[in-house]
Design an enzyme around this catalytic site. Structure first.
Site, PDB file in Angstrom:
ATOM      1  CB  SER A 147      -0.863   0.019   1.266  1.00  0.00           C
ATOM      2  OG  SER A 147      -1.481   1.286   1.428  1.00  0.00           O
ATOM      3  CE1 TYR A 161      -4.045  -2.045   4.901  1.00  0.00           C
ATOM      4  CE2 TYR A 161      -3.086   0.127   4.543  1.00  0.00           C
ATOM      5  CZ  TYR A 161      -3.679  -1.018   4.046  1.00  0.00           C
ATOM      6  OH  TYR A 161      -3.909  -1.136   2.694  1.00  0.00           O
TER       7      TYR A 161
HETATM    8  N1  LIG Z   1      -8.714  -0.199  -1.627  1.00  0.00           N
HETATM    9  C1  LIG Z   1      -7.657   0.583  -1.591  1.00  0.00           C
HETATM   10  O1  LIG Z   1      -7.729   1.765  -1.872  1.00  0.00           O
HETATM   11  C2  LIG Z   1      -6.318   0.003  -1.210  1.00  0.00           C
HETATM   12  C3  LIG Z   1      -5.225   0.861  -1.132  1.00  0.00           C
HETATM   13  C4  LIG Z   1      -3.977   0.350  -0.817  1.00  0.00           C
HETATM   14  C5  LIG Z   1      -3.834  -1.003  -0.596  1.00  0.00           C
HETATM   15  N2  LIG Z   1      -4.896  -1.832  -0.667  1.00  0.00           N
HETATM   16  C6  LIG Z   1      -4.691  -3.244  -0.430  1.00  0.00           C
HETATM   17  O2  LIG Z   1      -5.316  -4.006  -1.440  1.00  0.00           O
HETATM   18  C7  LIG Z   1      -5.768  -5.247  -0.894  1.00  0.00           C
HETATM   19  C8  LIG Z   1      -7.250  -5.395  -1.150  1.00  0.00           C
HETATM   20  O3  LIG Z   1      -7.909  -4.271  -0.660  1.00  0.00           O
HETATM   21  P1  LIG Z   1      -9.487  -4.100  -0.788  1.00  0.00           P
HETATM   22  O4  LIG Z   1      -9.795  -2.680  -0.590  1.00  0.00           O
HETATM   23  O5  LIG Z   1      -9.953  -4.797  -2.010  1.00  0.00           O
HETATM   24  O6  LIG Z   1      -9.918  -4.899   0.545  1.00  0.00           O
HETATM   25  P2  LIG Z   1     -11.335  -5.342   1.082  1.00  0.00           P
HETATM   26  O7  LIG Z   1     -12.425  -4.901   0.164  1.00  0.00           O
HETATM   27  O8  LIG Z   1     -11.384  -4.922   2.501  1.00  0.00           O
HETATM   28  O9  LIG Z   1     -11.214  -6.941   1.002  1.00  0.00           O
HETATM   29  C9  LIG Z   1     -10.349  -7.632   1.879  1.00  0.00           C
HETATM   30  C10 LIG Z   1     -10.410  -9.107   1.551  1.00  0.00           C
HETATM   31  O10 LIG Z   1      -9.614  -9.804   2.516  1.00  0.00           O
HETATM   32  C11 LIG Z   1     -10.365 -10.851   3.096  1.00  0.00           C
HETATM   33  N3  LIG Z   1      -9.964 -11.005   4.493  1.00  0.00           N
HETATM   34  C12 LIG Z   1      -9.947 -10.041   5.451  1.00  0.00           C
HETATM   35  N4  LIG Z   1      -9.539 -10.563   6.634  1.00  0.00           N
HETATM   36  C13 LIG Z   1      -9.288 -11.874   6.407  1.00  0.00           C
HETATM   37  C14 LIG Z   1      -8.857 -12.947   7.237  1.00  0.00           C
HETATM   38  N5  LIG Z   1      -8.596 -12.784   8.548  1.00  0.00           N
HETATM   39  N6  LIG Z   1      -8.728 -14.169   6.694  1.00  0.00           N
HETATM   40  C15 LIG Z   1      -9.009 -14.377   5.384  1.00  0.00           C
HETATM   41  N7  LIG Z   1      -9.405 -13.399   4.549  1.00  0.00           N
HETATM   42  C16 LIG Z   1      -9.561 -12.163   5.055  1.00  0.00           C
HETATM   43  C17 LIG Z   1     -11.821 -10.410   2.950  1.00  0.00           C
HETATM   44  O11 LIG Z   1     -12.710 -11.511   2.849  1.00  0.00           O
HETATM   45  P3  LIG Z   1     -13.578 -12.023   4.118  1.00  0.00           P
HETATM   46  O12 LIG Z   1     -14.247 -10.832   4.706  1.00  0.00           O
HETATM   47  O13 LIG Z   1     -14.476 -13.059   3.538  1.00  0.00           O
HETATM   48  O14 LIG Z   1     -12.570 -12.646   5.031  1.00  0.00           O
HETATM   49  C18 LIG Z   1     -11.794  -9.670   1.604  1.00  0.00           C
HETATM   50  O15 LIG Z   1     -11.978 -10.590   0.544  1.00  0.00           O
HETATM   51  C19 LIG Z   1      -5.401  -5.213   0.589  1.00  0.00           C
HETATM   52  O16 LIG Z   1      -4.157  -5.843   0.761  1.00  0.00           O
HETATM   53  C20 LIG Z   1      -5.285  -3.733   0.874  1.00  0.00           C
HETATM   54  O17 LIG Z   1      -4.422  -3.480   1.968  1.00  0.00           O
HETATM   55  C21 LIG Z   1      -6.150  -1.355  -0.967  1.00  0.00           C
END
Ligand SMILES: NC(=O)c1ccc[n+]([C@@H]2O[C@H](COP(=O)([O-])OP(=O)(O)OC[C@H]3O[C@@H](n4cnc5c(N)ncnc54)[C@H](OP(=O)(O)O)[C@@H]3O)[C@@H](O)[C@H]2O)c1
Length: 250
Positions: A147, A161
């Site tokens: 990130s 985080y």
């Molecule tokens: N969105 C952004 O702007 C952004 C920016 C920078 C980095 N990122 C990174 O990109 C990645 C995806 O982000 P996102 O925004 O798409 O995230 P998100 O919508 O919050 O989705 C997170 C995913 O992780 C799974 N998860 C969470 N806790 C878990 C656990 N304990 N065990 C197994 N699975 C788990 C969730 O599924 P369940 O709820 O079914 O477990 C979900 O599928 C992450 O690594 C995030 O840090 C995102």
């Protein structure tokens, strides 16, 4: 586009596919003809947009080391062919204070910090080590999702985080060195503000003031770079961290 070649079907293991960037990644790979094995805490969503999803979904709490170890042995059995072409460590959590505020260094309790590290940092290395033989057999590729918060203080992402993502970026370098010797490339992608549910109210100010392109990224704009890092186009890229943020880091 679906793959039209006669090459054997490639397999991706993707953590956290149920929404956001993970969901877009599952769709991109499966549209290209890959088998996508997914894992997350919840059951496979009913609104399942990619074929064979429910059969290839494993429920696991990546915060729990024992459950993660159990899931890895189930994944190894399900792979069947003994070859894993890509591992994408995407699942992550970003806890907030009561009321949605940022958790900083003074107010993040150690249990929360440790929980975040188990999901965001230890699970990726457990997955990669646990699936090393299958990755080696396929000369596969690992992508760790870091990130922008891993390299600068972010107004919404908390300290647990941010530090977990900084550690994951460092781990990517270490893994690129160790896994590179067995023919497995390891890279990371660092998204900025991507249009998903992880975003906080107030993100529009960042978009206006800090992102030269003046817009959020889309999950598919992230997924397509993950795809490139798992395919032939990036065959000599190892140990890179690619910024996907519209220029926010400049
Ligand atoms: N969105 C952004 O702007 C952004 C920016 C920078 C980095 N990122 C990174 O990109 C990645 C995806 O982000 P996102 O925004 O798409 O995230 P998100 O919508 O919050 O989705 C997170 C995913 O992780 C799974 N998860 C969470 N806790 C878990 C656990 N304990 N065990 C197994 N699975 C788990 C969730 O599924 P369940 O709820 O079914 O477990 C979900 O599928 C992450 O690594 C995030 O840090 C995102």
């Amino acid at each position: 586009m679906p793959s039209s070649s006669n090459a054997p079907r490639r397999t991706l293991l993707l953590t956290g596919a149920s929404r956001g960037i993970g969901h877009a990644t599952a769709i991109r790979f499966s549209s290209a003809g890959w088998r996508v094995i997914t894992c997350s805490r919840h059951a496979f969503p009913e609104v399942c947009p990619w074929g064979a999803g429910p059969e290839d979904h494993i429920q696991v709490d990546l915060a729990d080391h024992a459950d993660t170890t159990r899931a890895i042995s189930e994944i190894r059995q399900r792979i069947g062919t003994g070859e894993l072409h890509a591992l994408v460590n995407n699942a992550a959590i970003s806890p907030k204070a009561a009321g949605g505020g940022r958790l900083g260094t003074m107010d993040t309790d150690i249990d929360t910090w440790s929980h975040v590290f188990r999901v965001n940092f230890f699970a990726p290395i457990m997955m990669a080590r646990g699936l090393m033989e299958e990755l080696k057999a396929a000369k596969g590729s690992v992508v760790n999702v870091t990130s922008i918060a891993g390299s600068r203080v972010h107004p919404f992402a908390g300290v647990a985080y941010a530090t977990s993502k900084a550690a994951l970026a460092s781990l990517t370098r270490e893994m690129a060195s160790d896994f590179g010797r067995i023919g497995v490339r390891v890279n990371s992608i660092a998204p900025g503000e991507i249009d998903t549910s992880i975003l906080s109210p107030g993100t529009e100010k960042i978009v206006e003031q800090q992102i030269p392109m003046h817009r959020l990224g889309t999950p598919d704009e992230v997924a397509k770079i993950i795809y490139v890092l798992c395919t032939e186009t990036s065959s000599y890229v190892n140990g890179a961290e690619i910024h996907i943020n519209g220029g926010q880091h400049v």
